[in-house]
Each structure stands twice: as structure tokens, then as C-alpha cells.
Scaffold this motif. Sequence first.
Motif, PDB file in Angstrom:
ATOM      1  N   GLN A  86       0.801  -1.222   0.000  1.00 47.97           N
ATOM      2  CA  GLN A  86       0.000   0.000   0.000  1.00 47.97           C
ATOM      3  C   GLN A  86       0.836   1.276   0.000  1.00 47.97           C
ATOM      4  N   HIS A  87       1.913   1.289   0.782  1.00 48.46           N
ATOM      5  CA  HIS A  87       2.708   2.517   0.896  1.00 48.46           C
ATOM      6  C   HIS A  87       4.197   2.199   0.790  1.00 48.46           C
ATOM      7  N   ILE A  88       4.860   2.866  -0.156  1.00 42.62           N
ATOM      8  CA  ILE A  88       6.291   2.709  -0.386  1.00 42.62           C
ATOM      9  C   ILE A  88       6.971   4.052  -0.130  1.00 42.62           C
ATOM     10  N   LEU A  89       8.108   4.021   0.524  1.00 41.42           N
ATOM     11  CA  LEU A  89       8.965   5.196   0.645  1.00 41.42           C
ATOM     12  C   LEU A  89      10.312   4.850   0.041  1.00 41.42           C
ATOM     13  N   ASP A  90      10.764   5.668  -0.896  1.00 36.42           N
ATOM     14  CA  ASP A  90      12.078   5.477  -1.518  1.00 36.42           C
ATOM     15  C   ASP A  90      12.911   6.720  -1.213  1.00 36.42           C
ATOM     16  N   ILE A  91      13.949   6.561  -0.384  1.00 37.62           N
ATOM     17  CA  ILE A  91      14.809   7.692  -0.042  1.00 37.62           C
ATOM     18  C   ILE A  91      16.043   7.674  -0.945  1.00 37.62           C
ATOM     19  N   GLY A  92      16.437   8.851  -1.432  1.00 35.57           N
ATOM     20  CA  GLY A  92      17.501   8.892  -2.412  1.00 35.57           C
ATOM     21  C   GLY A  92      17.085   8.155  -3.664  1.00 35.57           C
ATOM     22  N   CYS A  93      15.870   8.419  -4.115  1.00 36.01           N
ATOM     23  CA  CYS A  93      15.230   7.609  -5.163  1.00 36.01           C
ATOM     24  C   CYS A  93      15.882   7.772  -6.521  1.00 36.01           C
ATOM     25  N   GLY A  94      16.638   8.854  -6.736  1.00 37.96           N
ATOM     26  CA  GLY A  94      17.168   9.097  -8.065  1.00 37.96           C
ATOM     27  C   GLY A  94      16.045   9.189  -9.080  1.00 37.96           C
ATOM     28  N   ALA A  95      16.217   8.561 -10.219  1.00 42.03           N
ATOM     29  CA  ALA A  95      15.192   8.594 -11.268  1.00 42.03           C
ATOM     30  C   ALA A  95      14.149   7.497 -11.103  1.00 42.03           C
ATOM     31  N   GLY A  96      14.148   6.814  -9.951  1.00 42.50           N
ATOM     32  CA  GLY A  96      13.075   5.874  -9.627  1.00 42.50           C
ATOM     33  C   GLY A  96      13.237   4.460 -10.137  1.00 42.50           C
ATOM     34  N   ASN A  97      14.468   4.031 -10.425  1.00 40.76           N
ATOM     35  CA  ASN A  97      14.661   2.712 -11.034  1.00 40.76           C
ATOM     36  C   ASN A  97      14.086   1.575 -10.201  1.00 40.76           C
ATOM     37  N   ASN A 104      -1.255  -2.153  -9.789  1.00 39.64           N
ATOM     38  CA  ASN A 104      -0.835  -1.623  -8.485  1.00 39.64           C
ATOM     39  C   ASN A 104      -1.718  -0.481  -8.032  1.00 39.64           C
ATOM     40  N   VAL A 105      -1.937  -0.433  -6.733  1.00 35.59           N
ATOM     41  CA  VAL A 105      -2.638   0.701  -6.128  1.00 35.59           C
ATOM     42  C   VAL A 105      -1.765   1.330  -5.040  1.00 35.59           C
ATOM     43  N   ALA A 106      -0.492   1.000  -5.051  1.00 31.32           N
ATOM     44  CA  ALA A 106       0.406   1.476  -4.007  1.00 31.32           C
ATOM     45  C   ALA A 106       0.656   2.977  -4.137  1.00 31.32           C
ATOM     46  N   HIS A 107       0.692   3.659  -2.988  1.00 33.02           N
ATOM     47  CA  HIS A 107       1.114   5.051  -2.920  1.00 33.02           C
ATOM     48  C   HIS A 107       2.630   5.066  -2.739  1.00 33.02           C
ATOM     49  N   VAL A 108       3.290   5.977  -3.435  1.00 34.22           N
ATOM     50  CA  VAL A 108       4.749   6.026  -3.421  1.00 34.22           C
ATOM     51  C   VAL A 108       5.208   7.420  -3.019  1.00 34.22           C
ATOM     52  N   ASP A 109       5.995   7.506  -1.970  1.00 34.65           N
ATOM     53  CA  ASP A 109       6.646   8.753  -1.578  1.00 34.65           C
ATOM     54  C   ASP A 109       8.113   8.671  -1.993  1.00 34.65           C
ATOM     55  N   LEU A 110       8.565   9.686  -2.696  1.00 35.62           N
ATOM     56  CA  LEU A 110       9.921   9.735  -3.216  1.00 35.62           C
ATOM     57  C   LEU A 110      10.675  10.886  -2.567  1.00 35.62           C
ATOM     58  N   PRO A 128       5.117  10.862   7.749  1.00 35.05           N
ATOM     59  CA  PRO A 128       4.264  10.255   8.778  1.00 35.05           C
ATOM     60  C   PRO A 128       4.854   8.970   9.354  1.00 35.05           C
ATOM     61  N   GLU A 129       4.802   8.841  10.665  1.00 35.23           N
ATOM     62  CA  GLU A 129       5.288   7.625  11.324  1.00 35.23           C
ATOM     63  C   GLU A 129       4.273   6.498  11.167  1.00 35.23           C
ATOM     64  N   ASN A 130       4.764   5.258  11.236  1.00 33.16           N
ATOM     65  CA  ASN A 130       3.915   4.062  11.138  1.00 33.16           C
ATOM     66  C   ASN A 130       3.083   4.043   9.850  1.00 33.16           C
ATOM     67  N   GLN A 131       3.673   4.508   8.769  1.00 28.19           N
ATOM     68  CA  GLN A 131       2.942   4.698   7.514  1.00 28.19           C
ATOM     69  C   GLN A 131       3.304   3.690   6.431  1.00 28.19           C
ATOM     70  N   TYR A 132       4.561   3.277   6.354  1.00 28.61           N
ATOM     71  CA  TYR A 132       5.052   2.597   5.156  1.00 28.61           C
ATOM     72  C   TYR A 132       5.192   1.087   5.336  1.00 28.61           C
ATOM     73  N   ASP A 133       4.771   0.349   4.304  1.00 32.63           N
ATOM     74  CA  ASP A 133       4.995  -1.095   4.280  1.00 32.63           C
ATOM     75  C   ASP A 133       6.472  -1.385   4.054  1.00 32.63           C
ATOM     76  N   VAL A 134       7.069  -0.650   3.109  1.00 28.82           N
ATOM     77  CA  VAL A 134       8.491  -0.851   2.806  1.00 28.82           C
ATOM     78  C   VAL A 134       9.170   0.494   2.594  1.00 28.82           C
ATOM     79  N   LEU A 163      13.947   6.027  10.211  1.00 27.44           N
ATOM     80  CA  LEU A 163      13.332   5.146   9.221  1.00 27.44           C
ATOM     81  C   LEU A 163      12.521   4.038   9.893  1.00 27.44           C
ATOM     82  N   TYR A 164      13.028   3.541  11.000  1.00 29.33           N
ATOM     83  CA  TYR A 164      12.293   2.513  11.763  1.00 29.33           C
ATOM     84  C   TYR A 164      10.926   3.057  12.191  1.00 29.33           C
ATOM     85  N   LYS A 165      10.889   4.291  12.663  1.00 27.84           N
ATOM     86  CA  LYS A 165       9.630   4.880  13.135  1.00 27.84           C
ATOM     87  C   LYS A 165       8.639   5.108  12.004  1.00 27.84           C
TER      88      LYS A 165
END
Length: 240
Positions: free
Chosen positions: A53-64, A75-81, A117-123, A146-148
Motif C-alpha cells: 500500500q505505501h512505499i517510501l524510496d529515499i535517495g530515489c534518483g530517477a526511480g529505477n 498496483n494501487v500502491a502510494h509512493v513517496d519519493l 508520517p510515522e507508522n505509515q510505510y509497508d516498505v 526510518l524505523y519509526k
Amino acid sequence: MAMKSTLEEIEKRFDQDVARFSNLDTGQATIVDAALQMDLITDSIRQLYPNLQHILDIGCGAGNYDVKLLQGFQNVAHVDLVDLSQPMLDKAVERIQPLTQGKVQAHKGDFSSIDLPENQYDVIIATAVLHHLRSDADWQQAIQKLYKLLKPGGSIWVCDMIEQAHSGLQNILFKQRYGKYLSGLKDDSYRDHVFAYIEKEDSPRSLNFQMKCLEEAGFSTVDLLHKNLCFASYCGFKPE
């Protein structure tokens, strides 16, 4: 420690390299076994989180990594970059949004100072980014944050440069063998160019240190996926 690049200097370099980092095959050629490590991480996430449902990619670059993870599926996942470079973020959103019905949001800046947001991301995906952290305390605080951000049962997936704990092994695996790998990509001048910006920009830590940071932050299971020379991929799971 020698004077390292500022975040502004790192941002400027990546602003000028969007095209290369938009290529799934060659965008991370300086990472040993880049394609294998990407496959290990993205395939594992798909199988472990079929209802992602929720992905966070830190230092995502061009999103590879997100493109590899989401392509070919409904997919219906929300992605934060998160990235320092606005051109990288723009390209990442352009490539990722067609692959999901969820919302893709870009956040420009250093992930350690962005309010998420804390407690938000699956991965959380963190590839070739943590080596820009400087002090041990920076590493520890970043991993704790990141753990939080993860949901209970969520996980972090890292692919990054590592430093050998033993100086002799560092010389053999990094200077000699990784140097030979870089020369093989182009030539010795390219090797020297890459070594120069690693010295200027990066502050890698040993694999043991990196995985220990995850354990100390509270990750209940920390697992090594792959290691070759001075690069490794690993993951950590937050308790349910």
C-alpha cells in the motif's frame, strides 16, 4: 576525515546525471551486481507484500527500483519519493505514476530532515544513499527515524557501498578488485574518476556496522541478501 561534499554539491552533480540514472540496465553500473541486487530486493518485496500500500524510496534518483518493483502488475500502491535533486524527482514521478493507481508524491531534500508520517510505510527502499551519511551518530539517527516511519511488520531494503572492517581486506576488495571492475567498465581514467568522487562524496561503513544499526533501532530480523566486493544488499523487519 577529509573535507566531504556538501549536500548542495551532491545535489548539483545528480542534477546533471538524470539521463544515465533513468536507465534500468546501466543507471547503476558502478555498483557491482547492480541488476542482481535490484532483482533480489524488488522480487522479495513483491512476494512478501502482495497487498503493498505505501512505499517510501529515499535517495530515489530517477526511480529505477520503484519502476522495477511496480512494472507489469496492477498496483494501487502510494509512493513517496525523496531526493536532493529536483530533476531526478521529476523524472521519477514521470516514470512511476503510470505504473500505479496510487498517488506518487515527491519530496525534495535530505530525508533526515523531511517531515514524513510515522507508522505509515509497508516498505522503505534505500539504495546508494546511506553512504552519504557522515558520522556514526548520523547513521544511527537516520536508521532510528526510518524505523519509526515503518508500519508494524514493515521492512527496510538497503543496497549500498560497504567498507571492510579490516584495512588489508579493504585494500584488496576495494582498491584492487573494485578498481579492476571499474577499469573494465571503461578504462583506468574512469576508475580514477570514480575513486575520486567516492573519496569526496561518500562515507561508507562496514556491513557489520550497518546491520548493527538496524538491530539497535529495533528491527527484529536483519538479513543479508547479497555481498560482492564493496557492495551489499540487506533488509530489516519491524516487529508486528
